[in-house]
Structure formats: C-alpha cells, structure tokens
Design a protein around this motif. Structure first.
Motif, short mmCIF file in Angstrom:
data_model
loop_
_atom_site.label_atom_id
_atom_site.label_comp_id
_atom_site.label_asym_id
_atom_site.label_seq_id
_atom_site.Cartn_x
_atom_site.Cartn_y
_atom_site.Cartn_z
N ARG A 10 -3.96 2.33 -9.99
CA ARG A 10 -4.43 2.69 -8.66
C ARG A 10 -3.85 1.71 -7.64
O ARG A 10 -3.74 0.51 -7.90
CB ARG A 10 -5.96 2.61 -8.61
CG ARG A 10 -6.56 3.18 -7.34
CD ARG A 10 -8.07 3.20 -7.40
NE ARG A 10 -8.58 4.10 -8.43
CZ ARG A 10 -8.68 5.42 -8.28
NH1 ARG A 10 -8.27 6.01 -7.18
NH2 ARG A 10 -9.20 6.17 -9.24
N VAL A 11 -3.44 2.23 -6.48
CA VAL A 11 -2.93 1.39 -5.40
C VAL A 11 -3.70 1.71 -4.13
O VAL A 11 -4.21 2.82 -3.97
CB VAL A 11 -1.41 1.59 -5.15
CG1 VAL A 11 -0.60 1.10 -6.33
CG2 VAL A 11 -1.07 3.03 -4.84
N GLU A 12 -3.77 0.73 -3.29
CA GLU A 12 -4.45 0.92 -2.01
C GLU A 12 -3.61 1.85 -1.15
O GLU A 12 -2.38 1.73 -1.09
CB GLU A 12 -4.59 -0.44 -1.33
CG GLU A 12 -5.38 -0.40 -0.06
CD GLU A 12 -5.51 -1.79 0.54
OE1 GLU A 12 -5.49 -1.88 1.78
OE2 GLU A 12 -5.64 -2.76 -0.23
N THR A 13 -4.27 2.77 -0.47
CA THR A 13 -3.54 3.66 0.44
C THR A 13 -3.69 3.14 1.85
O THR A 13 -4.72 2.56 2.22
CB THR A 13 -4.06 5.11 0.35
OG1 THR A 13 -5.46 5.11 0.57
CG2 THR A 13 -3.74 5.73 -0.98
N CYS A 14 -2.66 3.30 2.65
CA CYS A 14 -2.67 2.84 4.03
C CYS A 14 -3.39 3.88 4.88
O CYS A 14 -3.21 5.09 4.69
CB CYS A 14 -1.25 2.69 4.57
SG CYS A 14 -0.26 1.55 3.60
N ASP A 15 -4.18 3.43 5.82
CA ASP A 15 -4.83 4.36 6.76
C ASP A 15 -3.84 4.72 7.84
O ASP A 15 -3.16 3.85 8.39
CB ASP A 15 -6.07 3.72 7.40
CG ASP A 15 -7.17 3.49 6.38
OD1 ASP A 15 -7.28 4.31 5.45
OD2 ASP A 15 -7.91 2.49 6.52
N GLY B 85 -6.92 9.43 -4.72
CA GLY B 85 -6.35 8.21 -4.15
C GLY B 85 -4.88 8.04 -4.50
O GLY B 85 -4.21 8.97 -4.92
N HIS C 234 -0.22 10.59 -4.67
CA HIS C 234 -1.40 10.47 -3.83
C HIS C 234 -2.17 11.77 -3.99
O HIS C 234 -1.67 12.85 -3.67
CB HIS C 234 -1.04 10.24 -2.36
CG HIS C 234 -2.26 10.06 -1.52
ND1 HIS C 234 -2.95 8.87 -1.47
CD2 HIS C 234 -2.93 10.93 -0.74
CE1 HIS C 234 -4.00 9.02 -0.68
NE2 HIS C 234 -4.00 10.26 -0.22
N SER D 122 1.72 4.91 1.38
CA SER D 122 1.54 5.75 2.56
C SER D 122 2.28 7.05 2.34
O SER D 122 3.50 7.08 2.38
CB SER D 122 2.08 5.04 3.80
OG SER D 122 1.88 5.84 4.93
N CYS E 182 0.84 -1.19 0.00
CA CYS E 182 0.00 0.00 0.00
C CYS E 182 0.88 1.24 0.00
O CYS E 182 2.03 1.18 0.38
CB CYS E 182 -0.95 -0.01 1.17
SG CYS E 182 -0.16 0.09 2.78
N GLU F 3 5.23 7.50 -7.54
CA GLU F 3 3.96 7.35 -6.84
C GLU F 3 3.32 8.71 -6.69
O GLU F 3 4.01 9.72 -6.53
CB GLU F 3 4.17 6.76 -5.44
CG GLU F 3 4.72 5.36 -5.43
CD GLU F 3 4.95 4.84 -4.02
OE1 GLU F 3 4.74 3.66 -3.82
OE2 GLU F 3 5.34 5.64 -3.14
N TRP G 205 -1.62 6.21 -6.50
CA TRP G 205 -1.26 5.74 -7.85
C TRP G 205 0.21 5.37 -7.86
O TRP G 205 1.03 6.04 -7.24
CB TRP G 205 -1.51 6.84 -8.88
CG TRP G 205 -2.94 7.26 -8.97
CD1 TRP G 205 -3.55 8.28 -8.27
CD2 TRP G 205 -3.95 6.68 -9.78
NE1 TRP G 205 -4.88 8.35 -8.61
CE2 TRP G 205 -5.16 7.39 -9.53
CE3 TRP G 205 -3.96 5.64 -10.70
CZ2 TRP G 205 -6.35 7.07 -10.17
CZ3 TRP G 205 -5.16 5.32 -11.34
CH2 TRP G 205 -6.33 6.04 -11.07
#
Length: 131
Positions: free
Chosen positions: A124-129, A46, A72, A3, A1, A70, A48
């Motif tokens: 698209r990549v998952e972002t960390c919370d 989101g 965001h 961050s 993810c 990357e 990328w």
C-alpha cells in the motif's frame, strides 16, 4: 505518494460501457465462464505499488510492465500504472480478477496472480490529494 493521472483512459472495455449511473455491471465471458463487474472489497481500496514479483528473471522494477507497477483502486475502477483504467470482475466462487489475473490479499499485501501463474505483490502507498 501515488497520484493517478487526471484523465485516465479505459482499458479493454467497449466505449461507453462505464458511463455514469449507479453501480452498473458488465458481464464478460472468459473461456465460457462469466465474470461480472463488482466493487472492490474495502481492503483493496487505495494506492498500491509493486513490492515483489515471484519470478527468477525479474530483479528490477524496470522489468515489470508499466501498467502493472502501480494501481489505484476506487470502487470497481482501477487506474493502472500507465494511466489506463480497467474494472474488477468477480468470477467463479467469488474470486476477483483484474486484467485477467486473480486478485487477493496476503496479509497486508495485494497480490495479482497472472494467467501465466506469476504473482505480483503490491504494498500500500499513500495517495496524493488532488489540489
């Protein structure tokens, strides 16, 4: 993810130009054309990561500048891969720009075409919370 860094630095903007306040716009001029800071379309929001670069001599992620590896995107702010920040600007005919290159969607991919004509495609990549 992906961050984004906790304390990103603003790239290529005068000090204080993005201080608080609702949706402030900044205008810049590129070769006589004005570009206004705008919020990104929802499909841009989101995280990328680089998926493909349209140039023959780049065959490895290490050949891509770190700031472009990357992205965001939140509202009009973009946290770049090197931790710096920039803004999305709207130019002629509603075209959107980041760091001088045009941004657009091609299917599910975000694409940035730089001033030299090189297209960088992002998945698209998952972002960390943040915890």
């Amino acid at each position: 993810c992906f961050s984004p860094p906790a304390t990103p630095k603003l790239r290529s903007a005068p000090a204080g130009s993005l201080r608080g306040g609702p949706r402030r716009s900044r205008v810049s001029s590129v070769a006589g054309r004005q570009r206004v800071v705008v919020e990104a379309p929802e499909e841009f929001l989101g995280g990328w990561a680089v998926a493909l670069v349209d140039v023959l001599d780049i065959d490895d992620i290490d050949d891509v500048n770190p700031w472009l590896r990357e992205l965001h995107i939140e509202a009009n702010i973009v946290v770049l891969g090197d931790g710096n920040m920039d803004v999305i600007k709207e130019g002629e005919e509603g075209r959107l720009f980041l760091c001088g290159g045009e941004l657009m969607m091609e299917g599910d991919r975000l694409v940035r075409v730089g001033k030299t004509g090189v297209a960088v495609h992002f998945d698209r990549v998952e972002t960390c919370d943040a915890e």
